[in-house]
Design an enzyme around this catalytic site. Structure first.
Site, mmCIF file in Angstrom:
data_model
loop_
_atom_site.group_PDB
_atom_site.id
_atom_site.type_symbol
_atom_site.label_atom_id
_atom_site.label_comp_id
_atom_site.label_asym_id
_atom_site.label_seq_id
_atom_site.Cartn_x
_atom_site.Cartn_y
_atom_site.Cartn_z
ATOM 1 N N SER A 189 80.928 18.426 75.054
ATOM 2 C CA SER A 189 81.400 17.050 75.165
ATOM 3 C C SER A 189 82.598 16.887 74.243
ATOM 4 O O SER A 189 82.764 17.652 73.286
ATOM 5 C CB SER A 189 80.300 16.067 74.753
ATOM 6 O OG SER A 189 80.798 14.749 74.616
ATOM 7 N N TYR A 194 72.997 13.243 69.590
ATOM 8 C CA TYR A 194 73.813 13.853 70.648
ATOM 9 C C TYR A 194 75.021 14.567 70.046
ATOM 10 O O TYR A 194 75.330 15.711 70.398
ATOM 11 C CB TYR A 194 74.264 12.753 71.613
ATOM 12 C CG TYR A 194 75.046 13.245 72.811
ATOM 13 C CD1 TYR A 194 74.395 13.818 73.898
ATOM 14 C CD2 TYR A 194 76.435 13.125 72.867
ATOM 15 C CE1 TYR A 194 75.107 14.260 75.003
ATOM 16 C CE2 TYR A 194 77.150 13.567 73.964
ATOM 17 C CZ TYR A 194 76.476 14.128 75.026
ATOM 18 O OH TYR A 194 77.189 14.576 76.127
#
Length: 323
Positions: free
Chosen positions: A167, A179
């Site tokens: 990401s 995350y």
């Protein structure tokens, strides 16, 4: 003026070379085999269908029976669904054995795509205990580590490719702690894996998407995750942060996703396909305008300046506002 006459044609020639190099692809798709995790929905599901259309043989790893059944209905006989939970080493080993026994003799895997991932619980670092990080790490990091390790012999046989999705949040810390930490770890693992395999014929590629319209960015689901984290914290912290802060965090999620989320999910699939089919694939793929033109600038700024911007934007609420 003279220097411009020389430089401009050189730039044009370089860009033309890059364009043709980018377009060069491998051949014999029909004799190549790819294993993908996280195919129940989202990018993994879309990639399976795209590769099927191109003629690849695909082993599509799904977490649920429902995911398997739906994907089977939507694809050709060249797609074989396999049940897999990447948080369990035994499940990955079972998938490996199924893939190995299904391959023609003396044939390995051309690609392993580590696509499976979750967002985890949301909230500030003070809310999030070890169990929340562990839950995300089991899939976003250790799922990649174990899948890559276990399937490596089949990739070495074919001199194939590993493609890992991380990401843009694996480059800059600007939202959900669990995350972000998992994506930074996945970036580091991918880098060391690429360097270790450099002389063994297996290449490693990373996708770094921005915000795209998938189940991972569903606002209602993310808001529920915030509520879940808040309900688990001790009463003193609960009183300190208060419901006003929770509502602000959920409003930030909604505004951020509404502003940055792209419906053009095909761009991520395009990057996956390029990593698997190009003769000269990129090591990294930044996907989405937010990743390329907003966050890329932020992670290249001095820390004091990027901190200033991020702590004064909608991405990072301040607890003292509700105290």
């Amino acid at each position: 003026m003279f220097s411009m006459i020389i430089v401009l044609p050189l730039v044009i020639l370089w860009l033309t070379y890059r364009w043709f190099r980018h377009k060069n692809t491998i051949d014999n798709y029909g004799s190549r085999y790819v294993f993908i995790t996280g195919c129940d929905s989202g990018f993994g599901n879309m990639l399976t269908k795209r590769l099927d259309g191109l003629g690849f043989n695909v082993f599509a790893g799904c977490l649920t029976q429902d995911g398997e059944e739906k994907l089977t209905l939507d694809t050709s006989e060249k797609v074989k669904t396999i049940r897999i939970d990447v948080s369990e080493t035994e499940s990955i080993e079972d998938a490996f054995n199924t893939v190995k026994s299904s391959l023609p003799s003396d044939t390995g895997l051309w690609g392993v795509v580590n696509n499976a991932g979750i967002t985890g619980n949301l909230g500030p670092v003070e809310w999030l205990t070890r169990k929340y990080y562990q839950a995300v790490f089991e899939i976003n990091v250790l799922g990649i580590v174990e899948t890559s390790r276990i399937f490596l012999p089949l990739l070495i046989k074919e001199k194939g490719r590993i493609v890992n999705i991380t990401s843009m949040m694996g480059r800059i810390a600007a939202a959900n702690p669990t995350y972000i930490v998992s994506k930074f770890a996945a970036e580091g693992y991918s880098d060391i894996l690429r360097r270790e395999l450099y002389k063994r014929g297996v290449t490693v590629h990373i996708l770094e998407p921005g915000f795209f319209q998938t189940n991972l960015t569903d606002v209602e689901r993310l808001s529920t995750a915030v509520d879940g984290s808040f309900s688990d914290i001790p009463s003193k912290l609960n009183q300190y942060y208060g419901q006003v802060y929770v509502d602000e965090w959920k409003d930030i999620i909604r505004k951020t996703i509404t502003t940055l989320e792209s419906p053009h999910t095909h761009l991520v699939v395009d990057a996956y396909v390029h990593a698997l089919t190009s003769k000269y694939p990129n090591y990294r793929y930044l996907v989405g305008n937010d990743a390329k033109y907003i966050f890329r600038i932020l992670w290249n700024l001095p820390e004091w300046l990027s901190d200033y911007f991020l702590t004064r934007t909608a991405l990072l609420p301040q607890a003292e506002r509700s105290c």
